[in-house]
Design a protein around this motif. Sequence first.
Motif, PDB file in Angstrom:
ATOM      1  N   SER A  17       0.806  -1.214   0.000  1.00  0.00           N
ATOM      2  CA  SER A  17       0.000   0.000   0.000  1.00  0.00           C
ATOM      3  C   SER A  17       0.841   1.267   0.000  1.00  0.00           C
ATOM      4  N   CYS A  18       2.149   1.155   0.187  1.00  0.00           N
ATOM      5  CA  CYS A  18       3.026   2.326   0.232  1.00  0.00           C
ATOM      6  C   CYS A  18       3.885   2.494  -1.013  1.00  0.00           C
ATOM      7  N   ALA A  19       4.239   1.390  -1.642  1.00  0.00           N
ATOM      8  CA  ALA A  19       5.152   1.468  -2.771  1.00  0.00           C
ATOM      9  C   ALA A  19       4.862   0.348  -3.757  1.00  0.00           C
ATOM     10  N   ASP A  20       5.342   0.550  -4.967  1.00  0.00           N
ATOM     11  CA  ASP A  20       5.198  -0.448  -6.016  1.00  0.00           C
ATOM     12  C   ASP A  20       6.516  -0.509  -6.763  1.00  0.00           C
ATOM     13  N   GLN A  21       6.651  -1.462  -7.629  1.00  0.00           N
ATOM     14  CA  GLN A  21       7.865  -1.613  -8.426  1.00  0.00           C
ATOM     15  C   GLN A  21       7.486  -1.569  -9.893  1.00  0.00           C
ATOM     16  N   ARG A  22       8.143  -0.688 -10.652  1.00  0.00           N
ATOM     17  CA  ARG A  22       7.855  -0.580 -12.082  1.00  0.00           C
ATOM     18  C   ARG A  22       8.309  -1.843 -12.792  1.00  0.00           C
ATOM     19  N   ASP A  23       7.457  -2.362 -13.647  1.00  0.00           N
ATOM     20  CA  ASP A  23       7.769  -3.584 -14.384  1.00  0.00           C
ATOM     21  C   ASP A  23       8.943  -3.399 -15.345  1.00  0.00           C
ATOM     22  N   GLU A  24       9.010  -2.244 -15.992  1.00  0.00           N
ATOM     23  CA  GLU A  24      10.008  -2.046 -17.047  1.00  0.00           C
ATOM     24  C   GLU A  24      11.446  -1.984 -16.555  1.00  0.00           C
ATOM     25  N   ASP A  25      11.664  -1.496 -15.329  1.00  0.00           N
ATOM     26  CA  ASP A  25      13.046  -1.361 -14.866  1.00  0.00           C
ATOM     27  C   ASP A  25      13.255  -1.749 -13.403  1.00  0.00           C
ATOM     28  N   GLY A  26      12.191  -2.125 -12.691  1.00  0.00           N
ATOM     29  CA  GLY A  26      12.321  -2.572 -11.322  1.00  0.00           C
ATOM     30  C   GLY A  26      12.510  -1.479 -10.297  1.00  0.00           C
ATOM     31  N   ILE A  27      12.413  -0.217 -10.699  1.00  0.00           N
ATOM     32  CA  ILE A  27      12.591   0.900  -9.768  1.00  0.00           C
ATOM     33  C   ILE A  27      11.385   0.985  -8.829  1.00  0.00           C
ATOM     34  N   VAL A  28      11.656   1.200  -7.549  1.00  0.00           N
ATOM     35  CA  VAL A  28      10.605   1.344  -6.547  1.00  0.00           C
ATOM     36  C   VAL A  28       9.992   2.734  -6.677  1.00  0.00           C
ATOM     37  N   VAL A  29       8.668   2.789  -6.681  1.00  0.00           N
ATOM     38  CA  VAL A  29       7.938   4.041  -6.791  1.00  0.00           C
ATOM     39  C   VAL A  29       7.062   4.186  -5.549  1.00  0.00           C
ATOM     40  N   VAL A  30       7.252   5.266  -4.817  1.00  0.00           N
ATOM     41  CA  VAL A  30       6.432   5.546  -3.638  1.00  0.00           C
ATOM     42  C   VAL A  30       5.080   6.046  -4.132  1.00  0.00           C
ATOM     43  N   LEU A  31       4.009   5.438  -3.656  1.00  0.00           N
ATOM     44  CA  LEU A  31       2.677   5.784  -4.131  1.00  0.00           C
ATOM     45  C   LEU A  31       2.161   7.099  -3.551  1.00  0.00           C
ATOM     46  N   GLU A  32       2.530   7.420  -2.336  1.00  0.00           N
ATOM     47  CA  GLU A  32       2.084   8.648  -1.676  1.00  0.00           C
ATOM     48  C   GLU A  32       3.296   9.326  -1.046  1.00  0.00           C
ATOM     49  N   PRO A  33       3.962  10.243  -1.782  1.00  0.00           N
ATOM     50  CA  PRO A  33       5.184  10.872  -1.260  1.00  0.00           C
ATOM     51  C   PRO A  33       4.995  11.608   0.065  1.00  0.00           C
ATOM     52  N   GLU A  34       3.813  12.141   0.307  1.00  0.00           N
ATOM     53  CA  GLU A  34       3.512  12.794   1.585  1.00  0.00           C
ATOM     54  C   GLU A  34       2.252  12.150   2.146  1.00  0.00           C
ATOM     55  N   PRO A  35       2.416  10.990   2.794  1.00  0.00           N
ATOM     56  CA  PRO A  35       1.244  10.253   3.279  1.00  0.00           C
ATOM     57  C   PRO A  35       0.509  11.002   4.387  1.00  0.00           C
ATOM     58  N   PRO A  36      -0.813  10.775   4.483  1.00  0.00           N
ATOM     59  CA  PRO A  36      -1.572  11.387   5.571  1.00  0.00           C
ATOM     60  C   PRO A  36      -1.123  10.817   6.914  1.00  0.00           C
ATOM     61  N   HIS A  37      -1.416  11.539   7.967  1.00  0.00           N
ATOM     62  CA  HIS A  37      -0.952  11.164   9.307  1.00  0.00           C
ATOM     63  C   HIS A  37      -1.302   9.724   9.669  1.00  0.00           C
ATOM     64  N   ASP A  38      -2.492   9.276   9.297  1.00  0.00           N
ATOM     65  CA  ASP A  38      -2.907   7.921   9.665  1.00  0.00           C
ATOM     66  C   ASP A  38      -2.136   6.838   8.916  1.00  0.00           C
ATOM     67  N   GLN A  39      -1.317   7.215   7.950  1.00  0.00           N
ATOM     68  CA  GLN A  39      -0.506   6.256   7.202  1.00  0.00           C
ATOM     69  C   GLN A  39       0.977   6.305   7.587  1.00  0.00           C
TER      70      GLN A  39
END
Length: 61
Positions: A17-39
């Motif tokens: 729920s916080c990050a994913d990995q791009r299929d094309e190059d395997g780079i980790v991508v943060v889904l919410e760079p500034e997550p809300p307090h409850d996260q």
Amino acid sequence: MAATRRESSSSAGVVASCADQRDEDGIVVVLEPEPPHDQHALTREAAAVCPAAAIQVHDTP
């Protein structure tokens, strides 16, 4: 709090729920760079368990 990624080719073990990995190059991508307090705990956990240390958490004012 801000979450950032580093150039890394592994995201195994990262909380999906916080990050994913791009299929094309395997780079980790943060889904919410500034997550809300409850996260904040989930985001810190994702950073702690990422075996490649691809997620970093920075406290912001």
